[in-house]
Each structure stands twice: as structure tokens, then as C-alpha cells.
Scaffold this motif. Sequence first.
Motif, PDB file in Angstrom:
ATOM      1  N   SER A 191      11.892  90.104  20.516  1.00 37.37           N
ATOM      2  CA  SER A 191      11.677  89.801  19.104  1.00 37.37           C
ATOM      3  C   SER A 191      10.607  88.721  19.035  1.00 37.37           C
ATOM      4  CB  SER A 191      12.968  89.342  18.421  1.00 37.37           C
ATOM      5  OG  SER A 191      13.535  88.225  19.106  1.00 37.37           O
ATOM      6  N   HIS A 193       9.058  85.447  16.819  1.00 28.30           N
ATOM      7  CA  HIS A 193       9.393  84.431  15.829  1.00 28.30           C
ATOM      8  C   HIS A 193       8.216  83.466  15.736  1.00 28.30           C
ATOM      9  CE1 HIS A 193      13.561  85.870  16.357  1.00 28.30           C
ATOM     10  NE2 HIS A 193      13.163  86.017  17.610  1.00 28.30           N
ATOM     11  N   GLU A 195       5.585  80.874  12.739  1.00 27.36           N
ATOM     12  CA  GLU A 195       5.311  80.343  11.403  1.00 27.36           C
ATOM     13  C   GLU A 195       3.916  80.786  10.989  1.00 27.36           C
ATOM     14  OE1 GLU A 195       5.811  76.151  11.759  1.00 27.36           O
ATOM     15  OE2 GLU A 195       7.972  76.270  12.095  1.00 27.36           O
ATOM     16  N   GLN A 205       8.220  80.983   7.649  1.00 29.19           N
ATOM     17  CA  GLN A 205       8.860  81.334   8.922  1.00 29.19           C
ATOM     18  C   GLN A 205       9.084  82.850   8.958  1.00 29.19           C
ATOM     19  OE1 GLN A 205      13.310  80.511  10.292  1.00 29.19           O
ATOM     20  NE2 GLN A 205      12.174  78.585  10.112  1.00 29.19           N
ATOM     21  N   HIS A 207      10.366  86.383  11.294  1.00 31.98           N
ATOM     22  CA  HIS A 207      11.173  86.883  12.406  1.00 31.98           C
ATOM     23  C   HIS A 207      11.004  88.400  12.454  1.00 31.98           C
ATOM     24  CE1 HIS A 207      13.263  82.981  12.727  1.00 31.98           C
ATOM     25  NE2 HIS A 207      13.118  82.960  11.411  1.00 31.98           N
ATOM     26  N   CYS A 208      10.436  88.900  13.547  1.00 35.10           N
ATOM     27  CA  CYS A 208      10.164  90.330  13.717  1.00 35.10           C
ATOM     28  C   CYS A 208      11.177  90.890  14.711  1.00 35.10           C
ATOM     29  CB  CYS A 208       8.749  90.562  14.231  1.00 35.10           C
ATOM     30  SG  CYS A 208       7.468  89.662  13.326  1.00 35.10           S
ATOM     31  N   VAL A 232      20.157  86.047  14.258  1.00 35.95           N
ATOM     32  CA  VAL A 232      19.002  85.717  13.410  1.00 35.95           C
ATOM     33  C   VAL A 232      19.479  85.191  12.071  1.00 35.95           C
ATOM     34  CG1 VAL A 232      17.001  86.659  12.186  1.00 35.95           C
ATOM     35  CG2 VAL A 232      17.448  87.363  14.540  1.00 35.95           C
ATOM     36  N   VAL A 236      18.589  81.349  10.351  1.00 42.38           N
ATOM     37  CA  VAL A 236      17.701  81.151   9.201  1.00 42.38           C
ATOM     38  C   VAL A 236      18.447  80.658   7.964  1.00 42.38           C
ATOM     39  CG1 VAL A 236      16.181  82.973  10.052  1.00 42.38           C
ATOM     40  CG2 VAL A 236      17.869  83.521   8.294  1.00 42.38           C
ATOM     41  N   VAL A 245      12.224  88.141   7.262  1.00 39.86           N
ATOM     42  CA  VAL A 245      12.751  88.869   8.422  1.00 39.86           C
ATOM     43  C   VAL A 245      12.413  90.336   8.204  1.00 39.86           C
ATOM     44  CG1 VAL A 245      14.800  89.556   9.711  1.00 39.86           C
ATOM     45  CG2 VAL A 245      14.634  87.231   8.802  1.00 39.86           C
ATOM     46  N   ILE A 359      17.265  79.866  17.826  1.00 39.45           N
ATOM     47  CA  ILE A 359      15.868  80.301  17.831  1.00 39.45           C
ATOM     48  C   ILE A 359      14.959  79.102  17.596  1.00 39.45           C
ATOM     49  CG2 ILE A 359      14.177  81.774  16.673  1.00 39.45           C
ATOM     50  CD1 ILE A 359      16.480  83.651  15.960  1.00 39.45           C
TER      51      ILE A 359
END
Length: 359
Positions: A191, A193, A195, A205, A207-208, A232, A236, A245, A359
Motif C-alpha cells: 500500500s 501512504h 501527503e 493525507q 492512502h492507496c 487504515v 486515519v 483513501v 502508519i
Amino acid sequence: MELALNLTKIFLASLCLLAVAASILKLGHWSVRMFDFPRLQLLAIAFVTMVLFFIPSLNTDPWSLGLLAGVVASFIFQAFKIYPYTFFGKKEVRVAKEHSRENEISLLVSNVYTPNRHVEKLIALVNRYQPNLVLTLESDEWWGKQLEIIEKDYPQQVKIPLDNQYGMHLYSNLPLDNIKELYLVEDDIPSIHAEVILPSGRKVQIHCVHPEPPSPSESDSSVPRDAELLIVGKNVKDADLPVLVFGDLNDVAWSRTTRLFQKISGLLDPRKGRGFFNTFHAKYPALRWPLDHIFHSKHFLLTKIKRLPSISSDHFPMYGRFQLAPENEQENQKEKLDKEEKDWTQETIDQSNPNILTI
């Protein structure tokens, strides 16, 4: 003929009741969790089954009436699950009335399907929509090489080419900071992450994610997928920055896990009240449900959300454009978790034996 009709009614009614029972059970095996996905199809099956009970006329014996009542209940159950994602449901995210390029962010998410070779279709969509972020999933070395053509417009890149159908590439025309490539649960499922710095200087921020689905060819259990999403979500929930996300979550919006992810994280779903945006399976219209998602924190208003045309993958790409609210934040609709939900969340994370919790 009458025997065949009766057997058909019994079979379809049993399927409807089995689907409801599977949804109520909190088992992680793929054979149970697979009923989370085709709720629209199950709704249609329940409707057809109800009609069959009146052909040629309704049998009023207790067995038939009891079975019909069960089918009606299953119809209501499935309708209740998908209702928030219809045009009749309440919109969870407001539309931006004013636009500020300095505080706007757009993204294109595409599961490209590793064997697919029609990269030109994806590039055409990137050129047409010109998103700030492009996330490709299932992208291997070949896909990374072919997509080098867009790098002149997307100087910021995070590349994780893998040949196990879990590779991902992130392209950005905005500066990226604090980039992390993490393997939260599985050692071979990454994954991203980071900014993103908007033109205004504000940070977002991101998150993939692309967790492993519960299926006989992937994972027998939904635990790894559920745990990744819940981890995740927990990370967050109290973020200081606006949050996005997105990715192929290998889960539908109305499943217990995704709804719990929303409750934990406090993130909003811009699809609610606007439609299903079914992205999988692109090649079979009768077997489609929403697997590719974009969730965001209360700081954003919606400018546009759209399912894009096929790129010859088994997934349609998704496009979203969002505006940071200049002053008033998006209304916070976060729900509180009850004790059972908290316990199930912790048990699921513990069962997955995760690599990373923070994370």
C-alpha cells in the motif's frame, strides 16, 4: 411443468434465504462473504421468485405462504442494504458551489488487469481528465514501462511493480511528501501512504490500498482484507490533515467491513445518494458491483465523481474531483462503534497477525 416450476421456486427461495443467513453470520470464509457482493442481483432474484409464487396462482398452504414470507423478507433485507447507494438515498457529501483550483484535488483510480495490453486507453483517459493523481493497480514492470509516457506530466512517482497482481504505481503532478510503501498485513501486498501538497500549500493525507479478496483463488478468508481496511481506518480516524483513501478495496460499499471502516475512520462516501458506480466486472453487465472506492474526510466537498469508460480491464476506472471547504468543514456524520463492533475489529486485526499497526 408444474413440478419444474415448484422446484424452481424452492431453489430460488432457498438461495434468497441462504444469502440473508450468510450476511448475518460473522464468518470470514469466502463461501460466506461472497454473498456480500451481489446484493443488487439477489434483490432481482428475490423479486423474480415472488412473481413465480403467483404463477399460475398463489398456493395458500402454510408451507408456500411461509416460504413466500421468507422471500419477501429477503427482498426487504437486500433493498435496505443497497438503498443508501441509490438516487433515493441521502447524499453523504455536499457538492462544492464554488471552485478554487488552489484547494482542489482530482484523482483517477484504475485496476488495469495485469494481462491487459490496452495501455493506450488508460493514457487517453489521463490526457482527457488530467487528474492530479493517477493510481494504477495490478500494474507490473510492463505497465510501468508503458506509462513512462505520462511521467513528463507527472514528475512525482511511486512505483511498486509486482507480477502477483498486487503491483501499484502512483503518479502525481503535485508534490508528494512523507511517502511510505508499506505491507500492512501480507508480505507481498503493498500500500502507498503519502501527503500531497496542494497549490495553496495545504497538505492532504492519501492512502492507496488494494487488499487481497476472499475467494477460492486468492484467500480462503476475508480476514487479511478486513484487517488491512480496519488498520487504515484506525490510523486515519484522528488525522490532523484532510484524508483520502482510495483504490480497489476488493469489497463492496455495503458490506459489514466497509461500513465498519467508515464508522471507525469517520470518512465519507461521495457515492451515497448518487448511484452504485459499479466498477467490476466490466465485461459482464449482469455481474457488477462497486469494488473501486474513494473515501474522504469531512474536509472535502464533491466537485465530480464518475465511472470512466472501459480500458479493456475487468475493472472500470473511477474518477473523482474534490474541493477543500474554505471555512466550514463537511458535516461530520461519524457513527459510534458499539462494543460488539469494537471486539470484532480487534479480533479481526489480531487474527491477521499484521506486520504494521501504525502508519
